[in-house]
Design an enzyme around this catalytic site. Structure first.
Site: not given
Length: 657
Positions: A114, A118, A153, A305, A313, A353, A355
């Protein structure tokens, strides 16, 4: 300005990212049933759905999203609708490789994850704008729409040729001429003078250390380039929905965005916060980011979030012990959040993701996590009428600045051990543990409303900021500063004397003879405490030595200096000593803790008319509370000590006779 309170309709928003495109459509009604059971009143849709909406260039598939919007509206669940531009589909990179970012070595960053775009690419911006236009046109006026969530983000960096062209345009606007740029960057050093704009490139991989002025400007540029992307999409949705507030979620204390500047462009300031459950100071980290985001918002903010359990991570991803999710959620509310949301609603079964926990985990509705989510939802429903829109008042401002952080990160400094976020966190911890509420502020903000201003470490300070600080003390404020502050100007040019002369006069310091960084494991003895990381050889003029070094090369030299209401701390005292010093200075400035005599690990925060008591200890405690109160969460009177379970919370409203 479109307000958060208008969007929330007087409720604390509760919910999270909902990614139903990962699941068969027959699961959606079950999701809605469980959301309503948990008290969910808001979901974020579409964050990573670009490929689903636009499966090939120019195509549009909104049918599935239409059905979801109707499903949410029918259930009374509001939608924070995202522009899905954070994660372009593979076809964009395959057909337009110029949209893909390049790293410092010139290597292409490919699709397959993801954020593979640019921010300077006109092609990326064109496709992102077209999709945003159609999304806004289709859902303008939809009864489920509560807020817009632009991208996700923002964290992309790029060093490609397109970025180089954009960087040069930005530099022309900032500096005006090559002569001014050469002066700003100090290009006389190492024969780096530029004769033509076309010679300037982003600070790519070089033989040795790169020009600090160039690197600093590139960080400023990158933040601005991403902000251009945000503003372009924001302006599109506002043309169609002028009364709907807009946000984009910040990452916690991330160096890539000047969040002060970004916050000025947002209706609602939101952030993603992921404390480590194994960190004994995870609650302090959560509190610091809440204070910072509230200050950027200048009022209520959105926790966009957090994790209901483990993330995916870290090297080892620990779950949250029973009660910790509730504690940190209500702590955010105590520090100004009007929304408590998660990534994500239903835990993924596939993808990177799978887990990472969700509000509804692989254990299903009988799992502990979902049962705790239901309790949090009930808590927020009880709190909503009394807390939404209310303020947290602080008499202390902690100064924080991205320009200084960016300059501080560079190579060639006296110590590579200086880690800016860690220093800020150490000073915030000292105030947090003393239950002294704080705001964050930029050094050129209006500081007149604060009794005490705290500067943990600001290596770079411009003339307006220095005039602001000296004027603040002259007008009766109390200032305490940490080491290596005011050393450089906005061009990262070291000021004469090793510290700006106006600051030296303020602290009563004649000369900073040498900076004496300390190695890992090395410490120095000072009067009454030990310190680490840093020390300085100071010669005083009018300043008073409050504490001196008692060991090492600097034995006998001043470590902590005071000149009237201005204090300077030339080292990093151990936590207990820093806490005691700042509590002493705060008391001298007429500031008292929110509540005194609390057991270790208990935090007290006032928001509006409510007093939050939060137990960060894994053991039950008894908290003495003066006066008569009503406990809001349990709806019962309180007249005497409050019992808090492990990771327990009480929310008290004072009862007047």
């Amino acid at each position: 300005m479109r307000s958060l309170n208008d969007s929330t309709r007087g409720r604390v928003l509760f919910g999270g990212d909902y990614n139903p495109e990962q699941w068969p459509e027959e699961v959606w009604p079950e999701d809605v049933r469980l959301m309503r059971e948990a008290g969910v009143n808001s979901v974020t849709l579409g964050v990573f759905s670009w490929a689903r909406i636009e499966p090939r260039p120019g195509a549009r598939d909104f049918g599935w999203l239409d059905r979801l919007m109707e499903l949410m509206a029918g259930a009374g669940i509001g939608v924070v609708l995202a522009t899905p531009t954070a994660s372009p589909p593979p076809w964009l990179g395959a057909r337009h490789p110029e949209t893909l970012p390049r790293d410092e070595d010139g290597r292409t960053v490919w699709w397959g994850s993801r954020q593979q775009f640019c921010p300077s690419s006109p092609v990326y911006r064109r496709y992102a704008a077209a999709l945003t236009e159609d999304l806004a046109l289709r859902y303008a006026g939809h009864p489920a729409l509560r807020m817009w969530h632009i991208n996700n983000e923002y964290c992309t960096h790029c060093w490609c040729d397109g970025t180089a062209e954009h960087f040069r345009r930005w530099l022309r606007e900032r500096h005006g001429s090559l002569d001014a740029l050469n002066e700003s960057w100090g290009t006389a050093f190492w024969s780096q003078r530029y004769d033509r704009w076309e010679e300037i490139i982003p600070p790519r991989r070089a033989q040795y250390m790169r020009n600090p002025g160039q690197v600093l400007d590139f960080r400023r540029f990158t933040s601005d380039a991403l902000l251009e992307c945000y503003a372009a999409e924001r302006d599109i949705v506002l043309r169609h929905t002028p009364d709907t507030p807009v946000t984009s979620n910040f990452m916690p204390l991330w160096s890539g965005q000047d969040a002060w500047r970004w916050a000025e462009e947002e209706d609602v300031v939101s952030v993603d916060i992921y404390p480590d459950p194994k960190d004994p100071l995870g609650g302090q980290y959560n509190a610091m980011l809440g204070d910072m985001t509230r200050s950027q918002a200048r009022g209520p903010w959105v926790l966009m979030e957090q994790a209901a359990g483990p993330v995916n991570w870290r090297g080892v991803n620990h779950p949250k012990p029973r009660g910790l999710n509730r504690l940190w959620s209500l702590q955010s509310v105590a520090r100004g959040a009007d929304a408590v949301c998660y990534f994500q609603w239903r835990q993924s079964r596939q993808g990177a993701e799978k887990f990472h926990s969700g509000m509804l985990t692989h254990a299903g509705e009988e799992g502990r996590t979902f049962q705790e989510i239901k309790r949090i939802g009930a808590d927020l429903a009880r709190l909503s009428p009394e807390v939404t829109g209310s303020q947290v008042k602080a008499e202390i401002a902690v100064l924080h600045d991205w320009d200084s952080w960016w300059a501080d990160q560079q190579d060639g400094r006296p110590s590579s051990r200086l880690e800016y976020p860690g220093i800020v966190r150490a000073w915030h911890r000292a105030l947090w543990e003393s239950n002294l509420p704080v705001d964050f502020a930029r050094p050129d903000h209006d500081l007149s409303g604060y009794r005490l201003v705290v500067v943990p470490h600001l290596y770079l300070l411009g003339d307006p900021a220095i005039a602001n600080l000296t004027g603040y003390v002259r007008d009766g404020g109390t200032l305490v500063s940490g080491f290596l502050t005011g050393v450089a100007d906005p061009d990262d040019r070291v000021r004469a004397g090793g510290m700006d002369g106006r600051l030296r006069d303020l602290f009563g310091i004649r000369t900073v003879h040498e900076w004496w960084p300390l190695d890992a494991g090395e410490s120095v003895e000072c009067d009454g405490f030990r310190a680490s990381l840093w020390s300085e050889e100071l010669e005083l003029s009018t300043g008073e030595s409050v504490a001196a070094y008692r060991s090492g090369e600097l034995a006998g030299s001043p470590a902590v200096v005071r000149d009237g209401r201005a204090w300077y701390v030339s080292t990093l005292p151990e936590p207990e000593a820093l806490r005691g010093l700042l509590a002493r200075i705060a008391e001298g400035a007429g500031i008292t803790p929110t509540l005194q005599g609390l057991p270790a690990g208990v935090e007290a925060v006032r928001r509006g008319a409510l007093l939050f008591l939060l137990n960060h200890s894994p053991k039950a405690v008894t908290v003495p509370v003066p006066g008569a109160y009503h406990e809001v969460l349990d709806d019962r009177p309180v007249d005497g000590p409050v019992e808090l379970d492990r990771y327990g919370v009480a929310v008290l409203r004072e009862v007047t006779p």
